[in-house]
Design a protein around this motif. Sequence first.
Motif, PDB file in Angstrom:
ATOM      1  N   ASP A   6       0.843  -1.202   0.000  1.00  0.00           N
ATOM      2  CA  ASP A   6       0.000   0.000   0.000  1.00  0.00           C
ATOM      3  C   ASP A   6       0.879   1.253   0.000  1.00  0.00           C
ATOM      4  O   ASP A   6       1.939   1.285   0.624  1.00  0.00           O
ATOM      5  CB  ASP A   6      -0.904   0.030   1.243  1.00  0.00           C
ATOM      6  CG  ASP A   6      -2.043  -0.966   1.144  1.00  0.00           C
ATOM      7  OD1 ASP A   6      -2.254  -1.526   0.044  1.00  0.00           O
ATOM      8  OD2 ASP A   6      -2.721  -1.184   2.166  1.00  0.00           O
ATOM      9  N   ARG A   7       0.408   2.275  -0.698  1.00  0.00           N
ATOM     10  CA  ARG A   7       1.164   3.524  -0.789  1.00  0.00           C
ATOM     11  C   ARG A   7       0.393   4.624  -0.053  1.00  0.00           C
ATOM     12  O   ARG A   7      -0.827   4.639  -0.039  1.00  0.00           O
ATOM     13  CB  ARG A   7       1.391   3.897  -2.241  1.00  0.00           C
ATOM     14  CG  ARG A   7       2.223   2.840  -2.994  1.00  0.00           C
ATOM     15  CD  ARG A   7       2.220   3.063  -4.491  1.00  0.00           C
ATOM     16  NE  ARG A   7       2.993   4.209  -4.921  1.00  0.00           N
ATOM     17  CZ  ARG A   7       4.310   4.213  -5.078  1.00  0.00           C
ATOM     18  NH1 ARG A   7       4.993   3.109  -4.834  1.00  0.00           N
ATOM     19  NH2 ARG A   7       4.947   5.295  -5.472  1.00  0.00           N
ATOM     20  N   PHE A   8       1.148   5.521   0.547  1.00  0.00           N
ATOM     21  CA  PHE A   8       0.534   6.655   1.258  1.00  0.00           C
ATOM     22  C   PHE A   8       1.497   7.836   1.217  1.00  0.00           C
ATOM     23  O   PHE A   8       2.694   7.681   0.970  1.00  0.00           O
ATOM     24  CB  PHE A   8       0.176   6.275   2.708  1.00  0.00           C
ATOM     25  CG  PHE A   8       1.371   5.916   3.553  1.00  0.00           C
ATOM     26  CD1 PHE A   8       1.983   6.859   4.364  1.00  0.00           C
ATOM     27  CD2 PHE A   8       1.880   4.618   3.545  1.00  0.00           C
ATOM     28  CE1 PHE A   8       3.073   6.521   5.142  1.00  0.00           C
ATOM     29  CE2 PHE A   8       2.974   4.271   4.325  1.00  0.00           C
ATOM     30  CZ  PHE A   8       3.570   5.223   5.126  1.00  0.00           C
ATOM     31  N   ARG A   9       0.945   9.019   1.452  1.00  0.00           N
ATOM     32  CA  ARG A   9       1.749  10.246   1.438  1.00  0.00           C
ATOM     33  C   ARG A   9       2.197  10.576   2.857  1.00  0.00           C
ATOM     34  O   ARG A   9       1.458  10.385   3.824  1.00  0.00           O
ATOM     35  CB  ARG A   9       0.937  11.413   0.878  1.00  0.00           C
ATOM     36  CG  ARG A   9       0.389  11.184  -0.515  1.00  0.00           C
ATOM     37  CD  ARG A   9       1.458  11.263  -1.580  1.00  0.00           C
ATOM     38  NE  ARG A   9       1.828  12.643  -1.852  1.00  0.00           N
ATOM     39  CZ  ARG A   9       2.886  12.983  -2.587  1.00  0.00           C
ATOM     40  NH1 ARG A   9       3.665  12.052  -3.113  1.00  0.00           N
ATOM     41  NH2 ARG A   9       3.167  14.244  -2.809  1.00  0.00           N
ATOM     42  N   MET A  10       3.419  11.062   2.976  1.00  0.00           N
ATOM     43  CA  MET A  10       3.957  11.460   4.277  1.00  0.00           C
ATOM     44  C   MET A  10       4.893  12.646   4.090  1.00  0.00           C
ATOM     45  O   MET A  10       5.356  12.934   2.979  1.00  0.00           O
ATOM     46  CB  MET A  10       4.702  10.293   4.934  1.00  0.00           C
ATOM     47  CG  MET A  10       5.874   9.772   4.127  1.00  0.00           C
ATOM     48  SD  MET A  10       6.769   8.449   4.941  1.00  0.00           S
ATOM     49  CE  MET A  10       7.872   9.379   5.982  1.00  0.00           C
ATOM     50  N   TRP A  11       5.125  13.359   5.181  1.00  0.00           N
ATOM     51  CA  TRP A  11       5.983  14.543   5.147  1.00  0.00           C
ATOM     52  C   TRP A  11       7.365  14.196   5.675  1.00  0.00           C
ATOM     53  O   TRP A  11       7.500  13.449   6.639  1.00  0.00           O
ATOM     54  CB  TRP A  11       5.386  15.663   5.998  1.00  0.00           C
ATOM     55  CG  TRP A  11       4.159  16.267   5.395  1.00  0.00           C
ATOM     56  CD1 TRP A  11       2.868  15.903   5.629  1.00  0.00           C
ATOM     57  CD2 TRP A  11       4.114  17.311   4.436  1.00  0.00           C
ATOM     58  NE1 TRP A  11       2.021  16.674   4.883  1.00  0.00           N
ATOM     59  CE2 TRP A  11       2.753  17.550   4.139  1.00  0.00           C
ATOM     60  CE3 TRP A  11       5.077  18.084   3.795  1.00  0.00           C
ATOM     61  CZ2 TRP A  11       2.337  18.521   3.238  1.00  0.00           C
ATOM     62  CZ3 TRP A  11       4.681  19.056   2.902  1.00  0.00           C
ATOM     63  CH2 TRP A  11       3.327  19.266   2.624  1.00  0.00           C
ATOM     64  N   THR A  12       8.395  14.748   5.006  1.00  0.00           N
ATOM     65  CA  THR A  12       9.776  14.554   5.456  1.00  0.00           C
ATOM     66  C   THR A  12      10.495  15.900   5.426  1.00  0.00           C
ATOM     67  O   THR A  12      10.043  16.854   4.777  1.00  0.00           O
ATOM     68  CB  THR A  12      10.536  13.580   4.538  1.00  0.00           C
ATOM     69  OG1 THR A  12      10.697  14.172   3.240  1.00  0.00           O
ATOM     70  CG2 THR A  12       9.817  12.255   4.413  1.00  0.00           C
ATOM     71  N   ASP A  13      11.653  15.946   6.115  1.00  0.00           N
ATOM     72  CA  ASP A  13      12.501  17.135   5.992  1.00  0.00           C
ATOM     73  C   ASP A  13      13.393  16.971   4.775  1.00  0.00           C
ATOM     74  O   ASP A  13      13.245  16.016   3.996  1.00  0.00           O
ATOM     75  CB  ASP A  13      13.301  17.361   7.282  1.00  0.00           C
ATOM     76  CG  ASP A  13      14.241  16.206   7.602  1.00  0.00           C
ATOM     77  OD1 ASP A  13      14.465  15.337   6.740  1.00  0.00           O
ATOM     78  OD2 ASP A  13      14.745  16.153   8.737  1.00  0.00           O
ATOM     79  N   GLU A  14      14.331  17.874   4.586  1.00  0.00           N
ATOM     80  CA  GLU A  14      15.174  17.847   3.378  1.00  0.00           C
ATOM     81  C   GLU A  14      16.092  16.635   3.333  1.00  0.00           C
ATOM     82  O   GLU A  14      16.537  16.234   2.265  1.00  0.00           O
ATOM     83  CB  GLU A  14      15.994  19.139   3.308  1.00  0.00           C
ATOM     84  CG  GLU A  14      15.118  20.370   3.096  1.00  0.00           C
ATOM     85  CD  GLU A  14      15.870  21.666   3.282  1.00  0.00           C
ATOM     86  OE1 GLU A  14      16.960  21.637   3.900  1.00  0.00           O
ATOM     87  OE2 GLU A  14      15.370  22.697   2.816  1.00  0.00           O
ATOM     88  N   GLN A  15      16.376  16.054   4.527  1.00  0.00           N
ATOM     89  CA  GLN A  15      17.225  14.859   4.569  1.00  0.00           C
ATOM     90  C   GLN A  15      16.413  13.568   4.481  1.00  0.00           C
ATOM     91  O   GLN A  15      16.992  12.483   4.531  1.00  0.00           O
ATOM     92  CB  GLN A  15      18.054  14.839   5.868  1.00  0.00           C
ATOM     93  CG  GLN A  15      19.199  15.844   5.895  1.00  0.00           C
ATOM     94  CD  GLN A  15      18.702  17.258   6.107  1.00  0.00           C
ATOM     95  OE1 GLN A  15      17.789  17.476   6.902  1.00  0.00           O
ATOM     96  NE2 GLN A  15      19.282  18.218   5.407  1.00  0.00           N
ATOM     97  N   GLY A  16      15.113  13.662   4.381  1.00  0.00           N
ATOM     98  CA  GLY A  16      14.286  12.481   4.254  1.00  0.00           C
ATOM     99  C   GLY A  16      13.789  11.918   5.565  1.00  0.00           C
ATOM    100  O   GLY A  16      13.129  10.883   5.585  1.00  0.00           O
TER     101      GLY A  16
END
Length: 201
Positions: free
Chosen positions: A123-133
């Motif tokens: 399953d795929r979903f959207r998530m937030w990361t910083d510039e380093q991942g």
Amino acid sequence: MRAISGLWRWRHNPLCRTTDLVEAWVALAALLLMLLSAPVAGALVGGAAQDSLREAVREQHASRQQVTATVVRELDRTSLGIDPETDAAADLRSRVLADWTAPDGTERHGAVMTSLRDPRPGDRFRMWTDEQGRTAARPLDSATATTHAVLAGFGAALAAAGGVETVRRLIVWRMVRRRYARLDQAWSRVGPDWGRTGTGS
């Protein structure tokens, strides 16, 4: 504030004491100060909070990226660290082991929270990361920032009004104490002779 309504009537009242008039004028001055200081304080604090929060919104949107992650497997719900009494919060989020690609192109792998109700491998979903991942919280949006600024301004206005009312009450309290002290002194002068025939006249 009842003293304000009687201020005009007391002007020519022979029973009106000087302290009564002073108390009424203090109440009127406090009301005017509240009407002036509360909106000004609210506007100043709300404006400062709005500027600060707008800058935070810009910084967060510049430093955080939304990426697509793929579920590897669901993790045990007992390790979520969520209060067991709040079942609603536990139903809304699941902890999974996932793979994602950082904004700099490096592959990442780790445990993250997801809003998927029944996550399955692939399953795929959207998530937030910083510039380093690294995983990051959703950036603050403009509507939320404005709401916080309005609440800060409203709180400052209430605090200003409360401060003025506190000062008014302290002034009136001091006046009442002095009034009672003078009354006690007057009673101590006439008290021994009070009630005797022919005294004081």
